[in-house]
Design an enzyme around this catalytic site. Sequence first.
Site, mmCIF file in Angstrom:
data_model
loop_
_atom_site.group_PDB
_atom_site.id
_atom_site.type_symbol
_atom_site.label_atom_id
_atom_site.label_comp_id
_atom_site.label_asym_id
_atom_site.label_seq_id
_atom_site.Cartn_x
_atom_site.Cartn_y
_atom_site.Cartn_z
ATOM 1 N N ASP A 12 0.854 -1.185 0.000
ATOM 2 C CA ASP A 12 0.000 0.000 0.000
ATOM 3 C C ASP A 12 0.894 1.240 0.000
ATOM 4 O O ASP A 12 2.044 1.184 0.467
ATOM 5 C CB ASP A 12 -0.929 0.020 1.221
ATOM 6 C CG ASP A 12 -1.969 1.128 1.119
ATOM 7 O OD1 ASP A 12 -2.688 1.173 0.111
ATOM 8 O OD2 ASP A 12 -2.055 1.957 2.043
ATOM 9 N N GLU A 14 0.920 5.799 0.336
ATOM 10 C CA GLU A 14 0.261 7.076 0.573
ATOM 11 C C GLU A 14 0.966 8.112 -0.303
ATOM 12 O O GLU A 14 2.166 7.986 -0.587
ATOM 13 C CB GLU A 14 0.330 7.481 2.044
ATOM 14 C CG GLU A 14 -0.340 6.521 3.007
ATOM 15 C CD GLU A 14 -1.834 6.336 2.766
ATOM 16 O OE1 GLU A 14 -2.447 7.236 2.149
ATOM 17 O OE2 GLU A 14 -2.367 5.307 3.189
ATOM 18 N N HIS A 66 -4.369 10.898 5.407
ATOM 19 C CA HIS A 66 -3.287 10.151 6.067
ATOM 20 C C HIS A 66 -2.611 10.901 7.214
ATOM 21 O O HIS A 66 -1.899 10.288 8.020
ATOM 22 C CB HIS A 66 -2.233 9.686 5.045
ATOM 23 C CG HIS A 66 -1.726 10.770 4.134
ATOM 24 N ND1 HIS A 66 -1.087 11.893 4.601
ATOM 25 C CD2 HIS A 66 -1.747 10.864 2.775
ATOM 26 C CE1 HIS A 66 -0.732 12.649 3.569
ATOM 27 N NE2 HIS A 66 -1.134 12.059 2.448
ATOM 28 N N HIS A 162 -5.420 6.839 7.352
ATOM 29 C CA HIS A 162 -4.777 5.838 6.502
ATOM 30 C C HIS A 162 -3.278 5.808 6.797
ATOM 31 O O HIS A 162 -2.671 6.838 7.091
ATOM 32 C CB HIS A 162 -4.988 6.175 5.029
ATOM 33 C CG HIS A 162 -6.396 5.984 4.569
ATOM 34 N ND1 HIS A 162 -6.707 5.585 3.293
ATOM 35 C CD2 HIS A 162 -7.578 6.124 5.215
ATOM 36 C CE1 HIS A 162 -8.023 5.498 3.169
ATOM 37 N NE2 HIS A 162 -8.572 5.838 4.329
ATOM 38 N N ASP A 167 -2.391 -0.324 6.711
ATOM 39 C CA ASP A 167 -3.378 -0.799 5.745
ATOM 40 C C ASP A 167 -2.912 -2.080 5.057
ATOM 41 O O ASP A 167 -3.724 -2.963 4.745
ATOM 42 C CB ASP A 167 -3.655 0.282 4.706
ATOM 43 C CG ASP A 167 -4.450 1.447 5.292
ATOM 44 O OD1 ASP A 167 -4.795 1.380 6.496
ATOM 45 O OD2 ASP A 167 -4.711 2.423 4.571
#
Length: 244
Positions: A12, A14, A66, A162, A167
Amino acid sequence: MKKIDIRQVVLDTETTGMNFSPPYYLGHRIIEIGIVEIINRNITNNNFHTYLNPKQIISQDAFNIHGISNKFLFDKPIFSDIVNKFLNYITGSELIIHNAQFDINFLNYELSLLKNNLPKIESICKIKDTLKIARNLFPGKRNSLNSLCSRFNLDNSKRHLHGALLDAKFLAKIFLFMTTKQNTFKLELLKIKNNNIDIKLPFFYKKQIEKKFLIIYASNKELELHKLQLKLIKKKCGFCLWLK
Protein backbone atom coordinates in the site's frame (compact mmCIF):
# COMPACT_ATOMS: atom_id res chain seq x y z
CA MET A 1 11.51 -33.19 -3.86
CA LYS A 2 12.26 -29.77 -2.40
CA LYS A 3 9.20 -27.67 -1.57
CA ILE A 4 9.03 -24.36 -3.42
CA ASP A 5 8.00 -21.45 -1.20
CA ILE A 6 5.21 -19.24 -2.53
CA ARG A 7 6.02 -15.61 -1.74
CA GLN A 8 3.41 -12.87 -1.90
CA VAL A 9 3.84 -9.27 -0.80
CA VAL A 10 0.94 -6.99 0.15
CA LEU A 11 1.57 -3.35 -0.75
CA ASP A 12 0.00 0.00 0.00
CA THR A 13 1.14 3.58 -0.57
CA GLU A 14 0.26 7.08 0.57
CA THR A 15 0.75 10.07 -1.71
CA THR A 16 0.84 13.86 -1.81
CA GLY A 17 -2.56 13.78 -3.51
CA MET A 18 -4.21 12.91 -6.78
CA ASN A 19 -5.54 14.82 -9.75
CA PHE A 20 -9.25 14.90 -10.47
CA SER A 21 -8.81 13.50 -13.99
CA PRO A 22 -6.55 10.77 -15.49
CA PRO A 23 -3.68 10.24 -15.23
CA TYR A 24 -4.25 10.77 -11.50
CA TYR A 25 -0.61 10.32 -10.50
CA LEU A 26 0.90 13.10 -12.64
CA GLY A 27 2.17 15.95 -10.50
CA HIS A 28 1.93 13.96 -7.26
CA ARG A 29 4.46 11.78 -5.44
CA ILE A 30 4.59 8.82 -3.09
CA ILE A 31 5.31 9.69 0.56
CA GLU A 32 4.95 6.26 2.21
CA ILE A 33 5.34 2.64 1.13
CA GLY A 34 4.26 -0.25 3.34
CA ILE A 35 4.64 -3.91 2.37
CA VAL A 36 3.81 -7.10 4.29
CA GLU A 37 5.31 -10.45 3.33
CA ILE A 38 3.31 -13.68 3.05
CA ILE A 39 5.12 -16.99 2.54
CA ASN A 40 3.06 -20.14 1.98
CA ARG A 41 -0.03 -18.25 3.24
CA ASN A 42 1.68 -17.28 6.50
CA ILE A 43 2.25 -13.62 7.34
CA THR A 44 5.88 -13.07 8.33
CA ASN A 45 7.51 -10.20 10.22
CA ASN A 46 9.72 -9.34 7.25
CA ASN A 47 7.99 -6.08 6.37
CA PHE A 48 9.21 -3.26 4.14
CA HIS A 49 8.32 0.24 5.29
CA THR A 50 9.59 3.68 4.48
CA TYR A 51 8.48 7.30 4.48
CA LEU A 52 9.66 9.47 1.59
CA ASN A 53 10.37 13.17 1.18
CA PRO A 54 8.40 14.12 -1.96
CA LYS A 55 10.10 17.51 -2.38
CA GLN A 56 6.70 19.10 -2.92
CA ILE A 57 3.70 20.26 -0.91
CA ILE A 58 1.17 17.69 0.28
CA SER A 59 -2.39 18.63 -0.68
CA GLN A 60 -4.87 19.38 2.10
CA ASP A 61 -7.22 16.62 0.87
CA ALA A 62 -4.42 14.04 1.08
CA PHE A 63 -3.29 15.28 4.51
CA ASN A 64 -6.86 14.87 5.79
CA ILE A 65 -6.71 11.20 4.75
CA HIS A 66 -3.29 10.15 6.07
CA GLY A 67 -2.20 12.96 8.42
CA ILE A 68 1.39 12.94 7.11
CA SER A 69 2.89 16.44 6.94
CA ASN A 70 5.78 17.95 4.99
CA LYS A 71 7.41 18.82 8.32
CA PHE A 72 7.40 15.15 9.33
CA LEU A 73 8.89 14.11 5.95
CA PHE A 74 11.61 16.81 5.89
CA ASP A 75 14.47 14.48 6.94
CA LYS A 76 13.17 11.33 5.21
CA PRO A 77 14.90 9.76 2.18
CA ILE A 78 13.82 10.50 -1.39
CA PHE A 79 12.61 7.72 -3.69
CA SER A 80 15.96 7.30 -5.47
CA ASP A 81 17.60 6.54 -2.10
CA ILE A 82 15.44 3.46 -1.50
CA VAL A 83 14.55 2.32 -5.03
CA ASN A 84 17.09 -0.54 -5.20
CA LYS A 85 16.11 -1.91 -1.81
CA PHE A 86 12.45 -1.63 -2.77
CA LEU A 87 12.87 -3.41 -6.10
CA ASN A 88 14.99 -6.17 -4.55
CA TYR A 89 12.26 -6.76 -1.96
CA ILE A 90 9.38 -7.17 -4.42
CA THR A 91 11.05 -8.68 -7.51
CA GLY A 92 9.75 -12.13 -8.43
CA SER A 93 6.94 -12.07 -5.87
CA GLU A 94 3.21 -11.85 -6.41
CA LEU A 95 2.14 -8.31 -5.55
CA ILE A 96 -1.18 -8.00 -3.68
CA ILE A 97 -2.77 -4.52 -3.85
CA HIS A 98 -6.27 -3.11 -3.25
CA ASN A 99 -7.30 -1.13 -6.33
CA ALA A 100 -3.95 -2.09 -7.80
CA GLN A 101 -3.77 0.20 -10.82
CA PHE A 102 -3.73 3.31 -8.62
CA ASP A 103 -0.58 2.25 -6.72
CA ILE A 104 1.09 0.71 -9.78
CA ASN A 105 0.68 3.97 -11.74
CA PHE A 106 2.23 5.97 -8.92
CA LEU A 107 5.15 3.53 -8.55
CA ASN A 108 5.83 3.44 -12.29
CA TYR A 109 5.70 7.25 -12.38
CA GLU A 110 8.33 7.41 -9.61
CA LEU A 111 10.51 4.93 -11.54
CA SER A 112 10.16 6.94 -14.76
CA LEU A 113 11.31 10.14 -13.04
CA LEU A 114 14.67 8.51 -12.24
CA LYS A 115 15.39 8.06 -15.97
CA ASN A 116 17.50 4.97 -15.31
CA ASN A 117 15.55 2.65 -17.63
CA LEU A 118 14.28 0.77 -14.62
CA PRO A 119 11.62 -1.89 -15.36
CA LYS A 120 7.93 -1.24 -14.75
CA ILE A 121 6.42 -2.94 -11.71
CA GLU A 122 4.23 -5.28 -13.80
CA SER A 123 7.29 -6.63 -15.61
CA ILE A 124 8.98 -7.82 -12.40
CA CYS A 125 5.91 -8.92 -10.41
CA LYS A 126 2.67 -10.72 -11.02
CA ILE A 127 -0.07 -8.42 -9.69
CA LYS A 128 -3.31 -9.43 -7.96
CA ASP A 129 -6.01 -6.84 -7.25
CA THR A 130 -7.95 -7.56 -4.05
CA LEU A 131 -10.65 -5.06 -5.05
CA LYS A 132 -11.51 -7.26 -8.04
CA ILE A 133 -11.53 -10.34 -5.80
CA ALA A 134 -13.85 -8.60 -3.33
CA ARG A 135 -16.24 -7.45 -6.06
CA ASN A 136 -16.49 -11.02 -7.35
CA LEU A 137 -17.15 -12.35 -3.84
CA PHE A 138 -19.49 -9.55 -2.73
CA PRO A 139 -21.16 -8.06 -5.82
CA GLY A 140 -23.15 -4.91 -5.20
CA LYS A 141 -21.64 -4.35 -1.74
CA ARG A 142 -19.15 -1.78 -0.48
CA ASN A 143 -15.64 -3.22 -0.76
CA SER A 144 -13.46 -0.52 0.78
CA LEU A 145 -10.81 -1.63 3.25
CA ASN A 146 -13.00 -0.52 6.18
CA SER A 147 -16.00 -2.41 4.79
CA LEU A 148 -13.95 -5.58 4.35
CA CYS A 149 -12.53 -5.27 7.86
CA SER A 150 -16.08 -5.18 9.21
CA ARG A 151 -17.14 -8.09 7.01
CA PHE A 152 -14.30 -10.27 8.30
CA ASN A 153 -14.57 -9.07 11.93
CA LEU A 154 -11.17 -7.35 11.96
CA ASP A 155 -10.84 -4.67 14.63
CA ASN A 156 -9.94 -1.47 12.77
CA SER A 157 -11.13 0.91 15.52
CA LYS A 158 -7.63 2.43 15.74
CA ARG A 159 -7.53 3.16 11.99
CA HIS A 160 -8.48 6.82 12.32
CA LEU A 161 -6.15 7.77 9.46
CA HIS A 162 -4.78 5.84 6.50
CA GLY A 163 -1.24 4.49 6.83
CA ALA A 164 0.58 2.39 4.23
CA LEU A 165 1.99 -0.27 6.57
CA LEU A 166 -1.11 -0.43 8.77
CA ASP A 167 -3.38 -0.80 5.74
CA ALA A 168 -1.07 -3.43 4.21
CA LYS A 169 -1.34 -5.46 7.44
CA PHE A 170 -5.15 -5.32 7.31
CA LEU A 171 -5.14 -6.16 3.61
CA ALA A 172 -2.88 -9.17 4.15
CA LYS A 173 -5.39 -10.69 6.57
CA ILE A 174 -8.34 -9.82 4.32
CA PHE A 175 -6.59 -11.37 1.31
CA LEU A 176 -6.03 -14.63 3.20
CA PHE A 177 -9.68 -14.68 4.29
CA MET A 178 -10.93 -14.05 0.75
CA THR A 179 -8.72 -16.70 -0.83
CA THR A 180 -9.06 -19.46 1.79
CA LYS A 181 -10.26 -22.71 0.27
CA GLN A 182 -11.46 -25.88 1.96
CA ASN A 183 -8.74 -28.48 1.62
CA THR A 184 -10.66 -31.46 2.92
CA PHE A 185 -14.19 -32.80 3.21
CA LYS A 186 -13.39 -34.70 6.37
CA LEU A 187 -16.04 -34.11 9.03
CA GLU A 188 -14.80 -34.24 12.56
CA LEU A 189 -17.49 -35.69 14.81
CA LEU A 190 -18.75 -34.11 17.98
CA LYS A 191 -20.07 -36.56 20.55
CA ILE A 192 -23.05 -35.37 22.60
CA LYS A 193 -25.60 -37.08 24.81
CA ASN A 194 -29.31 -36.82 24.10
CA ASN A 195 -31.59 -38.72 26.48
CA ASN A 196 -28.60 -40.85 27.49
CA ILE A 197 -28.00 -41.84 23.85
CA ASP A 198 -24.63 -40.98 22.28
CA ILE A 199 -25.06 -38.98 19.09
CA LYS A 200 -22.22 -38.06 16.75
CA LEU A 201 -22.59 -34.85 14.77
CA PRO A 202 -20.23 -32.91 12.45
CA PHE A 203 -18.07 -30.44 14.39
CA PHE A 204 -19.68 -27.40 12.82
CA TYR A 205 -22.87 -28.11 14.79
CA LYS A 206 -21.00 -27.38 18.00
CA LYS A 207 -21.59 -23.62 17.99
CA GLN A 208 -25.22 -24.11 17.04
CA ILE A 209 -25.68 -26.49 19.96
CA GLU A 210 -23.97 -24.15 22.42
CA LYS A 211 -25.68 -20.97 21.21
CA LYS A 212 -29.24 -20.19 22.28
CA PHE A 213 -31.08 -18.55 19.43
CA LEU A 214 -33.55 -15.76 20.11
CA ILE A 215 -36.98 -16.63 18.69
CA ILE A 216 -39.30 -13.70 17.97
CA TYR A 217 -42.93 -14.72 17.43
CA ALA A 218 -45.44 -12.73 15.37
CA SER A 219 -47.88 -10.61 17.35
CA ASN A 220 -51.66 -11.09 17.09
CA LYS A 221 -51.86 -7.93 15.00
CA GLU A 222 -49.18 -9.21 12.62
CA LEU A 223 -50.99 -12.56 12.29
CA GLU A 224 -54.25 -10.80 11.45
CA LEU A 225 -52.53 -8.63 8.82
CA HIS A 226 -50.95 -11.78 7.38
CA LYS A 227 -54.39 -13.44 7.06
CA LEU A 228 -55.79 -10.33 5.35
CA GLN A 229 -52.89 -10.38 2.88
CA LEU A 230 -53.56 -14.05 2.05
CA LYS A 231 -57.25 -13.37 1.51
CA LEU A 232 -56.33 -10.50 -0.82
CA ILE A 233 -54.12 -12.86 -2.82
CA LYS A 234 -56.98 -15.39 -3.08
CA LYS A 235 -59.40 -12.66 -4.20
CA LYS A 236 -57.07 -11.45 -6.94
CA CYS A 237 -55.76 -14.84 -8.11
CA GLY A 238 -58.69 -17.10 -7.25
CA PHE A 239 -56.38 -19.37 -5.31
CA CYS A 240 -53.95 -19.09 -2.41
CA LEU A 241 -51.85 -22.11 -1.48
CA TRP A 242 -51.03 -20.76 2.00
CA LEU A 243 -54.70 -20.66 3.05
CA LYS A 244 -54.97 -24.45 2.80
